[in-house]
Motif scaffolding. Structure first.
Motif, PDB file in Angstrom:
ATOM      1  N   ASN A  47     -28.447 -14.662  47.388  1.00  0.00           N
ATOM      2  CA  ASN A  47     -27.984 -15.730  47.282  1.00  0.00           C
ATOM      3  C   ASN A  47     -27.863 -16.577  46.049  1.00  0.00           C
ATOM      4  OD1 ASN A  47     -25.685 -17.661  46.927  1.00  0.00           O
ATOM      5  ND2 ASN A  47     -26.529 -19.213  48.686  1.00  0.00           N
ATOM      6  N   GLY A  48     -26.874 -16.895  44.847  1.00  0.00           N
ATOM      7  CA  GLY A  48     -26.959 -17.155  43.521  1.00  0.00           C
ATOM      8  C   GLY A  48     -26.568 -18.894  44.010  1.00  0.00           C
ATOM      9  N   ARG A  49     -26.702 -19.808  42.428  1.00  0.00           N
ATOM     10  CA  ARG A  49     -25.941 -20.967  42.065  1.00  0.00           C
ATOM     11  C   ARG A  49     -25.671 -21.108  40.632  1.00  0.00           C
ATOM     12  NH1 ARG A  49     -29.425 -22.490  46.520  1.00  0.00           N
ATOM     13  NH2 ARG A  49     -30.305 -24.149  45.329  1.00  0.00           N
ATOM     14  N   ILE A  50     -25.343 -20.983  40.055  1.00  0.00           N
ATOM     15  CA  ILE A  50     -24.922 -20.747  38.918  1.00  0.00           C
ATOM     16  C   ILE A  50     -23.900 -22.252  38.296  1.00  0.00           C
ATOM     17  CG2 ILE A  50     -24.514 -20.111  36.187  1.00  0.00           C
ATOM     18  CD1 ILE A  50     -24.464 -18.003  40.062  1.00  0.00           C
ATOM     19  N   ASN A  51     -24.705 -22.520  37.558  1.00  0.00           N
ATOM     20  CA  ASN A  51     -23.791 -24.706  36.699  1.00  0.00           C
ATOM     21  C   ASN A  51     -23.811 -24.249  35.342  1.00  0.00           C
ATOM     22  OD1 ASN A  51     -26.726 -25.819  37.946  1.00  0.00           O
ATOM     23  ND2 ASN A  51     -26.005 -26.800  35.955  1.00  0.00           N
ATOM     24  N   TYR A  52     -23.363 -24.903  34.013  1.00  0.00           N
ATOM     25  CA  TYR A  52     -23.570 -24.487  32.954  1.00  0.00           C
ATOM     26  C   TYR A  52     -22.153 -25.420  32.383  1.00  0.00           C
ATOM     27  CZ  TYR A  52     -20.216 -21.145  31.943  1.00  0.00           C
ATOM     28  OH  TYR A  52     -19.002 -20.025  32.598  1.00  0.00           O
ATOM     29  N   GLY A  53     -22.355 -26.679  31.383  1.00  0.00           N
ATOM     30  CA  GLY A  53     -21.982 -27.612  30.527  1.00  0.00           C
ATOM     31  C   GLY A  53     -20.889 -26.810  29.205  1.00  0.00           C
ATOM     32  N   LEU A  54     -21.181 -27.388  28.079  1.00  0.00           N
ATOM     33  CA  LEU A  54     -20.710 -26.268  27.077  1.00  0.00           C
ATOM     34  C   LEU A  54     -21.753 -25.912  25.633  1.00  0.00           C
ATOM     35  CD1 LEU A  54     -18.074 -29.765  25.682  1.00  0.00           C
ATOM     36  CD2 LEU A  54     -17.102 -27.305  26.913  1.00  0.00           C
ATOM     37  N   LEU A  78     -23.507 -16.906  23.582  1.00  0.00           N
ATOM     38  CA  LEU A  78     -22.729 -16.820  23.215  1.00  0.00           C
ATOM     39  C   LEU A  78     -22.793 -15.893  21.616  1.00  0.00           C
ATOM     40  CD1 LEU A  78     -20.923 -20.708  22.914  1.00  0.00           C
ATOM     41  CD2 LEU A  78     -19.278 -17.688  23.759  1.00  0.00           C
ATOM     42  N   LYS A  79     -23.518 -15.992  21.026  1.00  0.00           N
ATOM     43  CA  LYS A  79     -23.609 -15.221  20.445  1.00  0.00           C
ATOM     44  C   LYS A  79     -24.330 -13.938  20.213  1.00  0.00           C
ATOM     45  CE  LYS A  79     -27.677 -15.146  16.111  1.00  0.00           C
ATOM     46  NZ  LYS A  79     -28.757 -16.717  15.600  1.00  0.00           N
ATOM     47  N   TYR A  80     -25.497 -13.474  21.660  1.00  0.00           N
ATOM     48  CA  TYR A  80     -25.590 -12.509  21.665  1.00  0.00           C
ATOM     49  C   TYR A  80     -24.997 -12.026  22.923  1.00  0.00           C
ATOM     50  CZ  TYR A  80     -29.707 -13.523  18.811  1.00  0.00           C
ATOM     51  OH  TYR A  80     -30.647 -13.864  17.691  1.00  0.00           O
ATOM     52  N   GLU A  81     -23.725 -12.775  23.512  1.00  0.00           N
ATOM     53  CA  GLU A  81     -23.173 -12.035  24.514  1.00  0.00           C
ATOM     54  C   GLU A  81     -21.917 -12.120  24.369  1.00  0.00           C
ATOM     55  OE1 GLU A  81     -24.615 -11.870  28.411  1.00  0.00           O
ATOM     56  OE2 GLU A  81     -27.058 -11.266  28.031  1.00  0.00           O
ATOM     57  N   PHE A  89     -11.953 -20.676  22.298  1.00  0.00           N
ATOM     58  CA  PHE A  89     -11.682 -21.465  23.570  1.00  0.00           C
ATOM     59  C   PHE A  89     -12.792 -22.041  23.753  1.00  0.00           C
ATOM     60  CE2 PHE A  89      -8.634 -18.882  25.765  1.00  0.00           C
ATOM     61  CZ  PHE A  89      -7.218 -18.540  24.834  1.00  0.00           C
ATOM     62  N   TRP A  90     -14.361 -22.122  23.342  1.00  0.00           N
ATOM     63  CA  TRP A  90     -15.152 -22.388  23.757  1.00  0.00           C
ATOM     64  C   TRP A  90     -14.873 -22.902  22.842  1.00  0.00           C
ATOM     65  CZ3 TRP A  90     -20.047 -22.845  20.169  1.00  0.00           C
ATOM     66  CH2 TRP A  90     -20.582 -23.918  20.518  1.00  0.00           C
ATOM     67  N   LEU A  91     -14.975 -23.593  21.671  1.00  0.00           N
ATOM     68  CA  LEU A  91     -14.910 -23.935  19.899  1.00  0.00           C
ATOM     69  C   LEU A  91     -13.942 -25.064  20.255  1.00  0.00           C
ATOM     70  CD1 LEU A  91     -16.457 -24.663  17.435  1.00  0.00           C
ATOM     71  CD2 LEU A  91     -14.930 -23.025  16.436  1.00  0.00           C
ATOM     72  N   GLY A  92     -12.907 -24.815  20.344  1.00  0.00           N
ATOM     73  CA  GLY A  92     -11.748 -25.597  20.690  1.00  0.00           C
ATOM     74  C   GLY A  92     -11.990 -26.498  21.875  1.00  0.00           C
ATOM     75  N   THR A  93     -12.609 -26.321  22.402  1.00  0.00           N
ATOM     76  CA  THR A  93     -12.544 -27.405  23.780  1.00  0.00           C
ATOM     77  C   THR A  93     -14.225 -28.275  23.018  1.00  0.00           C
ATOM     78  OG1 THR A  93     -12.900 -25.514  25.570  1.00  0.00           O
ATOM     79  CG2 THR A  93     -13.262 -27.791  26.259  1.00  0.00           C
ATOM     80  N   VAL A  94     -14.990 -28.101  22.172  1.00  0.00           N
ATOM     81  CA  VAL A  94     -15.497 -28.668  21.338  1.00  0.00           C
ATOM     82  C   VAL A  94     -15.317 -29.682  20.495  1.00  0.00           C
ATOM     83  CG1 VAL A  94     -17.802 -29.215  20.825  1.00  0.00           C
ATOM     84  CG2 VAL A  94     -17.496 -26.812  22.501  1.00  0.00           C
ATOM     85  N   ALA A 144      -6.465 -27.531  28.540  1.00  0.00           N
ATOM     86  CA  ALA A 144      -5.786 -26.676  28.135  1.00  0.00           C
ATOM     87  C   ALA A 144      -6.207 -25.245  27.529  1.00  0.00           C
ATOM     88  CB  ALA A 144      -4.583 -26.401  27.138  1.00  0.00           C
ATOM     89  N   LEU A 145      -7.294 -24.882  26.860  1.00  0.00           N
ATOM     90  CA  LEU A 145      -7.789 -24.541  26.654  1.00  0.00           C
ATOM     91  C   LEU A 145      -9.139 -24.169  27.618  1.00  0.00           C
ATOM     92  CD1 LEU A 145      -8.528 -25.744  22.749  1.00  0.00           C
ATOM     93  CD2 LEU A 145      -7.689 -23.328  23.067  1.00  0.00           C
ATOM     94  N   TRP A 146     -10.435 -24.922  28.316  1.00  0.00           N
ATOM     95  CA  TRP A 146     -11.108 -24.559  29.788  1.00  0.00           C
ATOM     96  C   TRP A 146     -10.348 -23.504  30.575  1.00  0.00           C
ATOM     97  CZ3 TRP A 146     -15.528 -24.036  27.967  1.00  0.00           C
ATOM     98  CH2 TRP A 146     -16.342 -23.706  29.146  1.00  0.00           C
ATOM     99  N   VAL A 147      -9.226 -24.710  30.850  1.00  0.00           N
ATOM    100  CA  VAL A 147      -8.658 -23.591  31.475  1.00  0.00           C
ATOM    101  C   VAL A 147      -8.085 -22.208  31.423  1.00  0.00           C
ATOM    102  CG1 VAL A 147      -5.976 -23.305  33.131  1.00  0.00           C
ATOM    103  CG2 VAL A 147      -7.546 -25.545  32.787  1.00  0.00           C
TER     104      VAL A 147
END
Length: 224
Positions: A47-54, A78-81, A89-94, A144-147
């Motif tokens: 089993n695994g639980r994952i959560n992350y923000g920006l 983001l840099k290595y994978e 989309f990540w940069l636009g969201t931030v 919109a970008l995160w969706v």
């Protein structure tokens, strides 16, 4: 009516403060994504639980020998994978969230100014519309970008390459977390602000226009 308008405008100050609090919380919390994970080799025992923000997050994995916790560095991922998330989309969201926060600050400051003083270009009604509308659309952009990020990347995988190589999967086990919904709440707050500003300015008292003949008659009476 004048006091009513000032009161309504000042109410948008509180709406902007709510939006600011929600946006700061969205940036500071680590629940833009919540997900579960299973190991394909032993799905009933793992089993695994994952959560992350920006910017960061956490994952807890259990391979049937107990839980182990790991930190997630989103920028490092983001840099290595590069397949982890769509960088644009990540940069636009931030960028959109930070822009919305800036305009929310301006909306709050100028709402207070407008409630206390007479109108000016950027603190008057045009300015209040401007800051709230800009923040509203920045929030919409972030949503919109995160969706789009969710439907194109997140729903398929939230794990690192190392986890994938160890037969972990999160396919169709991810959802949008409360940090994301904070931005939705900020969007609603600014939409309500725009409505309040419209109501506050839609019932301005119009001075009656005295016909020219009536003005001349009144003038003649005054002479006598």
């Amino acid at each position: 009516m004048h006091m009513f308008r000032r009161g309504m405008i000042f109410a948008t100050f509180f709406g902007s403060c709510i939006a600011i609090a929600l946006l700061v919380a969205s940036l500071g919390t680590k629940h833009w994504v919540n997900a579960h994970a299973k190991r394909t080799l032993n799905p009933h025992e793992s089993n695994g639980r994952i959560n992350y923000g920006l910017f960061s997050g956490k994952k807890d994995l259990n391979v049937a020998y107990g839980w182990r916790s790991y930190d997630i560095d989103i920028i490092h991922m983001l840099k290595y994978e590069p397949d982890f998330l769509i960088y644009g989309f990540w940069l636009g969201t931030v960028t959109c969230v930070c822009g919305a926060l800036l305009f929310s600050d301006l909306a709050a400051v100028f709402a207070a100014i407008n409630a206390a003083t007479s109108n000016s270009c950027f603190s008057g009604t045009p300015g209040l519309y401007l800051w709230n509308i800009l923040s509203f659309f920045c929030n919409l952009g972030a949503i919109a970008l995160w969706v789009a990020q969710y439907y194109m990347k997140i729903q398929y995988n939230v794990l690192s390459l190392e986890d994938l190589d160890n037969s972990w999967t999160s396919l169709n086990m991810a959802e949008l977390g409360y940090s994301f919904w904070f931005v939705v709440g900020a969007t609603v707050a600014h939409f309500i602000n725009i409505i309040i500003i419209y109501i506050a300015n839609s019932d301005k008292k119009i001075d009656p226009i005295i016909p020219m003949i009536e003005e001349k008659t009144n003038g003649a009476i005054m002479l006598y």
